[in-house]
Design a protein around this motif. Structure first.
Motif, PDB file in Angstrom:
ATOM      1  N   ALA A  47     -87.355  66.834  83.648  1.00 38.23           N
ATOM      2  CA  ALA A  47     -87.512  67.204  85.054  1.00 38.23           C
ATOM      3  C   ALA A  47     -86.168  67.530  85.698  1.00 38.23           C
ATOM      4  N   TRP A  48     -85.066  67.055  85.110  1.00 40.43           N
ATOM      5  CA  TRP A  48     -83.727  67.279  85.658  1.00 40.43           C
ATOM      6  C   TRP A  48     -83.024  68.469  85.029  1.00 40.43           C
ATOM      7  N   GLY A  49     -83.670  69.157  84.116  1.00 39.81           N
ATOM      8  CA  GLY A  49     -83.045  70.316  83.486  1.00 39.81           C
ATOM      9  C   GLY A  49     -82.663  70.044  82.048  1.00 39.81           C
ATOM     10  N   ARG A  50     -81.766  70.843  81.553  1.00 38.55           N
ATOM     11  CA  ARG A  50     -81.353  70.789  80.158  1.00 38.55           C
ATOM     12  C   ARG A  50     -80.613  69.484  79.864  1.00 38.55           C
ATOM     13  N   LEU A  51     -80.978  68.822  78.780  1.00 37.26           N
ATOM     14  CA  LEU A  51     -80.300  67.598  78.359  1.00 37.26           C
ATOM     15  C   LEU A  51     -79.361  67.861  77.190  1.00 37.26           C
ATOM     16  N   ILE A  52     -79.848  68.551  76.177  1.00 32.46           N
ATOM     17  CA  ILE A  52     -79.062  68.816  74.973  1.00 32.46           C
ATOM     18  C   ILE A  52     -79.219  70.282  74.612  1.00 32.46           C
ATOM     19  N   ALA A  53     -78.123  70.943  74.336  1.00 36.33           N
ATOM     20  CA  ALA A  53     -78.189  72.320  73.884  1.00 36.33           C
ATOM     21  C   ALA A  53     -77.158  72.520  72.793  1.00 36.33           C
ATOM     22  N   GLY A  54     -77.535  73.225  71.763  1.00 35.14           N
ATOM     23  CA  GLY A  54     -76.588  73.505  70.697  1.00 35.14           C
ATOM     24  C   GLY A  54     -77.176  73.217  69.339  1.00 35.14           C
ATOM     25  N   ASP A  55     -76.386  73.496  68.333  1.00 35.09           N
ATOM     26  CA  ASP A  55     -76.787  73.281  66.953  1.00 35.09           C
ATOM     27  C   ASP A  55     -76.761  71.788  66.638  1.00 35.09           C
ATOM     28  N   PRO A  56     -77.874  71.223  66.152  1.00 39.38           N
ATOM     29  CA  PRO A  56     -77.906  69.789  65.856  1.00 39.38           C
ATOM     30  C   PRO A  56     -76.821  69.341  64.878  1.00 39.38           C
ATOM     31  N   GLY A  57     -76.505  70.166  63.880  1.00 35.71           N
ATOM     32  CA  GLY A  57     -75.450  69.814  62.930  1.00 35.71           C
ATOM     33  C   GLY A  57     -74.088  69.729  63.591  1.00 35.71           C
ATOM     34  N   GLU A  58     -73.815  70.669  64.505  1.00 35.39           N
ATOM     35  CA  GLU A  58     -72.542  70.646  65.231  1.00 35.39           C
ATOM     36  C   GLU A  58     -72.476  69.447  66.170  1.00 35.39           C
ATOM     37  N   LEU A  59     -73.596  69.126  66.818  1.00 31.83           N
ATOM     38  CA  LEU A  59     -73.632  67.959  67.694  1.00 31.83           C
ATOM     39  C   LEU A  59     -73.379  66.684  66.891  1.00 31.83           C
ATOM     40  N   ALA A  60     -74.020  66.555  65.742  1.00 29.42           N
ATOM     41  CA  ALA A  60     -73.838  65.367  64.898  1.00 29.42           C
ATOM     42  C   ALA A  60     -72.396  65.260  64.420  1.00 29.42           C
ATOM     43  N   ALA A  61     -71.804  66.384  64.016  1.00 38.88           N
ATOM     44  CA  ALA A  61     -70.412  66.378  63.559  1.00 38.88           C
ATOM     45  C   ALA A  61     -69.477  65.992  64.697  1.00 38.88           C
ATOM     46  N   GLY A  62     -69.750  66.470  65.889  1.00 37.66           N
ATOM     47  CA  GLY A  62     -68.937  66.116  67.052  1.00 37.66           C
ATOM     48  C   GLY A  62     -69.018  64.642  67.382  1.00 37.66           C
ATOM     49  N   LEU A  63     -70.234  64.084  67.318  1.00 31.32           N
ATOM     50  CA  LEU A  63     -70.396  62.647  67.565  1.00 31.32           C
ATOM     51  C   LEU A  63     -69.679  61.823  66.504  1.00 31.32           C
ATOM     52  N   GLU A  64     -69.790  62.230  65.256  1.00 26.51           N
ATOM     53  CA  GLU A  64     -69.120  61.507  64.177  1.00 26.51           C
ATOM     54  C   GLU A  64     -67.609  61.543  64.359  1.00 26.51           C
ATOM     55  N   SER A  65     -67.094  62.702  64.714  1.00 27.38           N
ATOM     56  CA  SER A  65     -65.660  62.844  64.932  1.00 27.38           C
ATOM     57  C   SER A  65     -65.194  61.977  66.101  1.00 27.38           C
ATOM     58  N   ALA A  66     -65.951  61.994  67.195  1.00 27.75           N
ATOM     59  CA  ALA A  66     -65.591  61.189  68.367  1.00 27.75           C
ATOM     60  C   ALA A  66     -65.631  59.703  68.047  1.00 27.75           C
ATOM     61  N   ALA A  67     -66.638  59.272  67.300  1.00 32.94           N
ATOM     62  CA  ALA A  67     -66.738  57.860  66.931  1.00 32.94           C
ATOM     63  C   ALA A  67     -65.595  57.451  66.023  1.00 32.94           C
ATOM     64  N   THR A  68     -65.272  58.290  65.051  1.00 23.97           N
ATOM     65  CA  THR A  68     -64.169  58.001  64.130  1.00 23.97           C
ATOM     66  C   THR A  68     -62.857  57.906  64.889  1.00 23.97           C
ATOM     67  N   THR A  69     -62.624  58.845  65.795  1.00 19.71           N
ATOM     68  CA  THR A  69     -61.406  58.844  66.603  1.00 19.71           C
ATOM     69  C   THR A  69     -61.349  57.603  67.485  1.00 19.71           C
ATOM     70  N   ALA A  70     -62.467  57.273  68.118  1.00 17.24           N
ATOM     71  CA  ALA A  70     -62.501  56.114  69.005  1.00 17.24           C
ATOM     72  C   ALA A  70     -62.213  54.821  68.260  1.00 17.24           C
ATOM     73  N   LEU A  71     -62.735  54.693  67.046  1.00 21.40           N
ATOM     74  CA  LEU A  71     -62.514  53.479  66.261  1.00 21.40           C
ATOM     75  C   LEU A  71     -61.115  53.417  65.667  1.00 21.40           C
ATOM     76  N   ALA A  72     -60.473  54.564  65.482  1.00 15.11           N
ATOM     77  CA  ALA A  72     -59.146  54.595  64.855  1.00 15.11           C
ATOM     78  C   ALA A  72     -58.025  54.273  65.835  1.00 15.11           C
ATOM     79  N   VAL A  73     -58.301  54.383  67.122  1.00 15.86           N
ATOM     80  CA  VAL A  73     -57.260  54.154  68.127  1.00 15.86           C
ATOM     81  C   VAL A  73     -57.063  52.650  68.322  1.00 15.86           C
ATOM     82  N   PRO A  74     -55.838  52.146  68.120  1.00 19.73           N
ATOM     83  CA  PRO A  74     -55.592  50.717  68.357  1.00 19.73           C
ATOM     84  C   PRO A  74     -55.865  50.363  69.810  1.00 19.73           C
ATOM     85  N   ARG A  75     -56.497  49.257  70.045  1.00 21.25           N
ATOM     86  CA  ARG A  75     -56.838  48.826  71.400  1.00 21.25           C
ATOM     87  C   ARG A  75     -55.995  47.640  71.774  1.00 21.25           C
TER      88      ARG A  75
END
Length: 75
Positions: A47-75
Motif C-alpha cells: 500500500a506504500w509503494g515499491r519495497l524491493i526492486a532489482g535483481d535478486p542475485g545482486e540484492l543478495a550479493a549486496g547484503l552479503e557484502s554489507a554483512a561481511t564488511t560490518a562484521l569485519a570492522v573492529p568495534r
C-alpha cells in the motif's frame, strides 16, 4: 565452542545486532554465521509503494557484502 546465527537484512536493527555480536567477548573458536534472505522477485509492492526492486542475485550479493564488511570492522 559457541555458535551464533545472525540474520542480516541491511536494516538499522540488523546493524545494531552486528554491533552487539561484534562487541561481546566470545570464547575462542566461536562461529558466527550470517544469514540473509531476499525474495525471489524483481519487485514487491504494498500500500506504500515499491519495497524491493532489482535483481535478486545482486540484492543478495549486496547484503552479503554489507554483512561481511560490518562484521569485519573492529568495534
Amino acid at each position: 565452542m559457541s555458535r551464533i546465527e545472525l540474520a542480516y537484512d541491511g536494516s538499522r536493527g540488523a546493524d545494531l545486532a552486528v554491533s552487539l555480536v561484534a562487541g561481546l567477548p566470545w570464547a575462542a573458536g566461536t562461529v558466527v554465521r550470517v544469514v540473509t534472505a531476499v525474495p525471489d522477485v524483481l519487485e514487491m509492492r504494498s500500500a506504500w509503494g515499491r519495497l524491493i526492486a532489482g535483481d535478486p542475485g545482486e540484492l543478495a550479493a549486496g547484503l552479503e557484502s554489507a554483512a561481511t564488511t560490518a562484521l569485519a570492522v573492529p568495534r
